[in-house]
Design a protein around this motif. Structure first.
Motif, PDB file in Angstrom:
ATOM      1  N   MET A   1      10.904   3.467  -9.564  1.00 18.33           N
ATOM      2  CA  MET A   1      10.629   3.769  -8.154  1.00 18.33           C
ATOM      3  C   MET A   1       9.716   2.707  -7.559  1.00 18.33           C
ATOM      4  O   MET A   1       8.729   2.318  -8.177  1.00 18.33           O
ATOM      5  CB  MET A   1       9.965   5.153  -8.034  1.00 18.33           C
ATOM      6  CG  MET A   1       9.680   5.567  -6.604  1.00 18.33           C
ATOM      7  SD  MET A   1       8.989   7.241  -6.570  1.00 18.33           S
ATOM      8  CE  MET A   1       8.679   7.392  -4.807  1.00 18.33           C
ATOM      9  N   ASN A   2      10.062   2.219  -6.360  1.00 16.71           N
ATOM     10  CA  ASN A   2       9.229   1.225  -5.695  1.00 16.71           C
ATOM     11  C   ASN A   2       7.926   1.860  -5.231  1.00 16.71           C
ATOM     12  O   ASN A   2       7.883   3.021  -4.842  1.00 16.71           O
ATOM     13  CB  ASN A   2       9.968   0.623  -4.505  1.00 16.71           C
ATOM     14  CG  ASN A   2      11.241  -0.085  -4.932  1.00 16.71           C
ATOM     15  OD1 ASN A   2      11.324  -0.580  -6.047  1.00 16.71           O
ATOM     16  ND2 ASN A   2      12.230  -0.125  -4.058  1.00 16.71           N
ATOM     17  N   LYS A   3       6.872   1.065  -5.277  1.00 21.79           N
ATOM     18  CA  LYS A   3       5.539   1.564  -4.912  1.00 21.79           C
ATOM     19  C   LYS A   3       5.095   0.919  -3.609  1.00 21.79           C
ATOM     20  O   LYS A   3       5.014  -0.305  -3.509  1.00 21.79           O
ATOM     21  CB  LYS A   3       4.549   1.242  -6.035  1.00 21.79           C
ATOM     22  CG  LYS A   3       3.162   1.824  -5.851  1.00 21.79           C
ATOM     23  CD  LYS A   3       3.118   3.307  -6.159  1.00 21.79           C
ATOM     24  CE  LYS A   3       1.689   3.817  -6.162  1.00 21.79           C
ATOM     25  NZ  LYS A   3       1.637   5.265  -6.472  1.00 21.79           N
ATOM     26  N   LEU A   4       4.798   1.731  -2.601  1.00 20.11           N
ATOM     27  CA  LEU A   4       4.333   1.251  -1.310  1.00 20.11           C
ATOM     28  C   LEU A   4       2.902   1.743  -1.109  1.00 20.11           C
ATOM     29  O   LEU A   4       2.645   2.943  -1.139  1.00 20.11           O
ATOM     30  CB  LEU A   4       5.236   1.778  -0.195  1.00 20.11           C
ATOM     31  CG  LEU A   4       5.023   1.191   1.196  1.00 20.11           C
ATOM     32  CD1 LEU A   4       5.445  -0.264   1.230  1.00 20.11           C
ATOM     33  CD2 LEU A   4       5.818   1.987   2.228  1.00 20.11           C
ATOM     34  N   ILE A   5       1.965   0.811  -0.925  1.00 23.21           N
ATOM     35  CA  ILE A   5       0.551   1.161  -0.839  1.00 23.21           C
ATOM     36  C   ILE A   5      -0.026   0.655   0.481  1.00 23.21           C
ATOM     37  O   ILE A   5       0.021  -0.546   0.769  1.00 23.21           O
ATOM     38  CB  ILE A   5      -0.242   0.543  -2.018  1.00 23.21           C
ATOM     39  CG1 ILE A   5       0.368   0.963  -3.360  1.00 23.21           C
ATOM     40  CG2 ILE A   5      -1.705   0.951  -1.944  1.00 23.21           C
ATOM     41  CD1 ILE A   5      -0.241   0.242  -4.551  1.00 23.21           C
ATOM     42  N   ASN A   6      -0.571   1.560   1.259  1.00 19.07           N
ATOM     43  CA  ASN A   6      -1.294   1.170   2.469  1.00 19.07           C
ATOM     44  C   ASN A   6      -2.709   0.745   2.077  1.00 19.07           C
ATOM     45  O   ASN A   6      -3.405   1.486   1.363  1.00 19.07           O
ATOM     46  CB  ASN A   6      -1.357   2.332   3.458  1.00 19.07           C
ATOM     47  CG  ASN A   6       0.013   2.696   3.996  1.00 19.07           C
ATOM     48  OD1 ASN A   6       0.750   1.839   4.447  1.00 19.07           O
ATOM     49  ND2 ASN A   6       0.366   3.973   3.929  1.00 19.07           N
ATOM     50  N   ILE A   7      -3.104  -0.414   2.526  1.00 18.96           N
ATOM     51  CA  ILE A   7      -4.411  -0.935   2.109  1.00 18.96           C
ATOM     52  C   ILE A   7      -5.237  -1.358   3.326  1.00 18.96           C
ATOM     53  O   ILE A   7      -4.710  -1.704   4.379  1.00 18.96           O
ATOM     54  CB  ILE A   7      -4.280  -2.134   1.153  1.00 18.96           C
ATOM     55  CG1 ILE A   7      -3.505  -3.278   1.810  1.00 18.96           C
ATOM     56  CG2 ILE A   7      -3.644  -1.697  -0.161  1.00 18.96           C
ATOM     57  CD1 ILE A   7      -3.476  -4.554   0.960  1.00 18.96           C
ATOM     58  N   ARG A   8      -6.544  -1.303   3.128  1.00 20.20           N
ATOM     59  CA  ARG A   8      -7.484  -1.902   4.064  1.00 20.20           C
ATOM     60  C   ARG A   8      -8.324  -2.918   3.298  1.00 20.20           C
ATOM     61  O   ARG A   8      -8.708  -2.666   2.148  1.00 20.20           O
ATOM     62  CB  ARG A   8      -8.384  -0.846   4.703  1.00 20.20           C
ATOM     63  CG  ARG A   8      -7.682  -0.043   5.784  1.00 20.20           C
ATOM     64  CD  ARG A   8      -8.650   0.804   6.585  1.00 20.20           C
ATOM     65  NE  ARG A   8      -8.002   1.355   7.771  1.00 20.20           N
ATOM     66  CZ  ARG A   8      -8.612   2.073   8.709  1.00 20.20           C
ATOM     67  NH1 ARG A   8      -9.895   2.334   8.578  1.00 20.20           N
ATOM     68  NH2 ARG A   8      -7.950   2.523   9.755  1.00 20.20           N
ATOM     69  N   LEU A   9      -8.566  -4.032   3.936  1.00 20.26           N
ATOM     70  CA  LEU A   9      -9.388  -5.056   3.308  1.00 20.26           C
ATOM     71  C   LEU A   9     -10.697  -5.169   4.084  1.00 20.26           C
ATOM     72  O   LEU A   9     -10.696  -5.425   5.287  1.00 20.26           O
ATOM     73  CB  LEU A   9      -8.664  -6.404   3.287  1.00 20.26           C
ATOM     74  CG  LEU A   9      -9.433  -7.486   2.521  1.00 20.26           C
ATOM     75  CD1 LEU A   9      -8.551  -8.111   1.447  1.00 20.26           C
ATOM     76  CD2 LEU A   9      -9.949  -8.570   3.450  1.00 20.26           C
ATOM     77  N   GLU A 232      -5.903  -4.270   7.922  1.00 17.95           N
ATOM     78  CA  GLU A 232      -5.004  -3.344   7.236  1.00 17.95           C
ATOM     79  C   GLU A 232      -3.617  -3.954   7.078  1.00 17.95           C
ATOM     80  O   GLU A 232      -3.191  -4.793   7.876  1.00 17.95           O
ATOM     81  CB  GLU A 232      -4.925  -2.016   7.988  1.00 17.95           C
ATOM     82  CG  GLU A 232      -4.390  -2.106   9.399  1.00 17.95           C
ATOM     83  CD  GLU A 232      -4.437  -0.768  10.125  1.00 17.95           C
ATOM     84  OE1 GLU A 232      -4.995   0.195   9.563  1.00 17.95           O
ATOM     85  OE2 GLU A 232      -3.917  -0.693  11.260  1.00 17.95           O
ATOM     86  N   GLY A 233      -2.943  -3.508   6.024  1.00 20.04           N
ATOM     87  CA  GLY A 233      -1.602  -4.006   5.748  1.00 20.04           C
ATOM     88  C   GLY A 233      -0.954  -3.176   4.657  1.00 20.04           C
ATOM     89  O   GLY A 233      -1.406  -2.072   4.339  1.00 20.04           O
ATOM     90  N   ILE A 234       0.089  -3.728   4.067  1.00 18.91           N
ATOM     91  CA  ILE A 234       0.866  -3.000   3.053  1.00 18.91           C
ATOM     92  C   ILE A 234       1.055  -3.860   1.809  1.00 18.91           C
ATOM     93  O   ILE A 234       1.391  -5.044   1.899  1.00 18.91           O
ATOM     94  CB  ILE A 234       2.242  -2.589   3.610  1.00 18.91           C
ATOM     95  CG1 ILE A 234       2.071  -1.600   4.760  1.00 18.91           C
ATOM     96  CG2 ILE A 234       3.124  -1.977   2.522  1.00 18.91           C
ATOM     97  CD1 ILE A 234       3.359  -1.279   5.490  1.00 18.91           C
ATOM     98  N   LEU A 235       0.822  -3.249   0.672  1.00 19.91           N
ATOM     99  CA  LEU A 235       1.132  -3.846  -0.628  1.00 19.91           C
ATOM    100  C   LEU A 235       2.325  -3.097  -1.200  1.00 19.91           C
ATOM    101  O   LEU A 235       2.294  -1.868  -1.339  1.00 19.91           O
ATOM    102  CB  LEU A 235      -0.076  -3.734  -1.571  1.00 19.91           C
ATOM    103  CG  LEU A 235       0.156  -4.063  -3.051  1.00 19.91           C
ATOM    104  CD1 LEU A 235       0.568  -5.518  -3.235  1.00 19.91           C
ATOM    105  CD2 LEU A 235      -1.106  -3.758  -3.864  1.00 19.91           C
ATOM    106  N   LYS A 236       3.391  -3.828  -1.521  1.00 18.61           N
ATOM    107  CA  LYS A 236       4.596  -3.202  -2.048  1.00 18.61           C
ATOM    108  C   LYS A 236       4.949  -3.835  -3.386  1.00 18.61           C
ATOM    109  O   LYS A 236       4.994  -5.058  -3.518  1.00 18.61           O
ATOM    110  CB  LYS A 236       5.759  -3.381  -1.063  1.00 18.61           C
ATOM    111  CG  LYS A 236       7.046  -2.676  -1.482  1.00 18.61           C
ATOM    112  CD  LYS A 236       8.151  -2.935  -0.465  1.00 18.61           C
ATOM    113  CE  LYS A 236       9.448  -2.228  -0.875  1.00 18.61           C
ATOM    114  NZ  LYS A 236      10.567  -2.550   0.031  1.00 18.61           N
ATOM    115  N   VAL A 237       5.177  -2.996  -4.377  1.00 17.52           N
ATOM    116  CA  VAL A 237       5.591  -3.472  -5.699  1.00 17.52           C
ATOM    117  C   VAL A 237       6.934  -2.819  -6.025  1.00 17.52           C
ATOM    118  O   VAL A 237       7.016  -1.610  -6.248  1.00 17.52           O
ATOM    119  CB  VAL A 237       4.551  -3.134  -6.783  1.00 17.52           C
ATOM    120  CG1 VAL A 237       5.007  -3.676  -8.138  1.00 17.52           C
ATOM    121  CG2 VAL A 237       3.186  -3.717  -6.418  1.00 17.52           C
TER     122      VAL A 237
END
Length: 368
Positions: A1-9, A232-237
């Motif tokens: 399953m693909n992993k979608l992570i909302n992130i803040r830096l 803010e952005g998105i990290l997707k694995v």
């Protein structure tokens, strides 16, 4: 399953990410009272000129006398010409006025000592942002370093870097698992304040002598994103397809945990060195540990990005081969560690180290 992570830096020290752009002398002035650099649209500036001023402007800018251009722009600028305002240091104001007061044009002094590098920004709205490629590069370095440590791989030299990465990741090009790691550009959550600072080079061991870089006549002047900024952005694995030849896909949780482990170690060393070599005692405070320390390795992870992050932060631990310059007509040394670091400063030749701050530190916060 693909992993979608909302992130803040969260930036916790000044960050500069190069974009091959500078503040052009025909498009800014420095306002002494506001303590701001004001960058304006040259077309709006020209529109505000009277016929006599326009004639003088065209004549002056047709030549290559940068000093004359600086002086003319400052004299003809009108506050009605609005623009982007950037905070500057007191010394930069003095530096700017010193150039304006020069009696003769010294091209070397004017150009070399007053190039102001912009940090990466959105062309449409001029807002700073964090390129996804910069953050992905930092995550990759950390991931590879921890893998090298786990596998006990050490001693690769510079010309074997590509082979080292193949060995660590089990793939190359189409089979590189980092092809499946996607990091979006990170955009501001609120209005982002930037500042113009100097970069100074200091030795990692106590010394009364300047480094080779700090002896030079060329100042390094950067626009930086100030600490306390949030993006803010998105990290997707993604997981590899069944037909894919990727042998060792990246695990999203490990990606962030490895980043924190690598950069936390990097930070610990830097804190100790800055304390011992420079007498700097404020390091722990500027990193906002009180805010994030209870969440580290859970939903908060240290990272380092941008210019002057330090050689140790951009090379694979245990396999470093860092070029150390020894001055003119001397062969460089190749070591597994750097001997100096770059720090943000209010002035190019600070008499005290008390206010020096390292570049590039940030915290990734998972906000899913």
């Amino acid at each position: 399953m693909n992993k979608l992570i909302n992130i803040r830096l969260h930036t916790i020290s000044p960050i500069h990410i190069g974009c091959d752009d500078v503040y052009e002398p025909t498009s800014f002035i420095i306002d002494d009272k506001k303590k701001k650099l004001i960058e304006f649209d040259p077309l709006e500036f020209v529109k505000a000129l009277n016929p006599e001023g326009l004639k003088e402007f065209n004549k002056t800018t047709a030549g290559d006398n940068l000093l004359a251009i600086f002086k003319l722009i400052k004299r003809l600028y009108k506050p009605t010409v609005k623009g982007k305002e950037v905070e500057v240091t007191n010394f930069l104001i003095e530096h700017y006025n010193k150039i304006l007061n020069m009696g003769t044009f010294d091209k070397k002094a004017v150009i070399n000592q007053f190039i102001i590098n912009k940090t990466a920004y959105n062309i449409q709205n001029k807002n700073p942002y964090i390129p996804g490629s910069s953050l992905k590069g930092s995550l990759r370095t950390a991931y590879l370093s921890i893998l090298a440590n786990i596998k006990g791989i050490k001693g690769y030299f510079k010309d074997k870097d590509k082979k080292l990465e193949v060995e660590l990741l089990g793939g190359n090009f189409n089979t590189d698992p980092f092809r499946l790691v996607k990091v979006s550009d990170l955009v501001p959550v609120q209005k982002i304040e930037t500042k113009i600072v100097y970069a100074v080079n200091k030795k990692k061991k106590k010394s009364d002598k300047d480094t080779i870089a700090d002896k030079g006549e060329i100042y390094q002047i950067f626009e930086v994103i100030q600490q306390g900024s949030i993006f803010e952005g998105i990290l997707k694995v993604d997981n590899p397809l069944e037909v894919s030849e990727i042998k060792h896909p990246v695990n999203a949780e490990n990606l962030l945990l490895y980043a924190h482990k690598f950069y936390a170690g990097n930070l610990k060393q830097e804190v100790e060195i800055m304390h011992d070599a420079l007498g700097i005692k404020h390091m722990a405070g500027i990193y906002g540990n009180a805010r994030f320390k209870d969440r580290f390795k859970q939903n908060a992870f240290l990272v380092r990005i941008g210019r002057h992050s330090g050689a140790e932060a951009v090379t694979i631990e245990g396999n470093r081969n860092i070029k150390i310059m020894q001055g003119k007509e001397k062969s460089p040394l190749w070591l597994d560690h750097s001997t100096t670091f770059w720090l943000a400063s209010e002035e190019p030749r600070p008499k005290s180290n008390d206010n020096l701050i390292p570049f590039g530190w940030a915290v990734i916060e998972v906000v899913n």
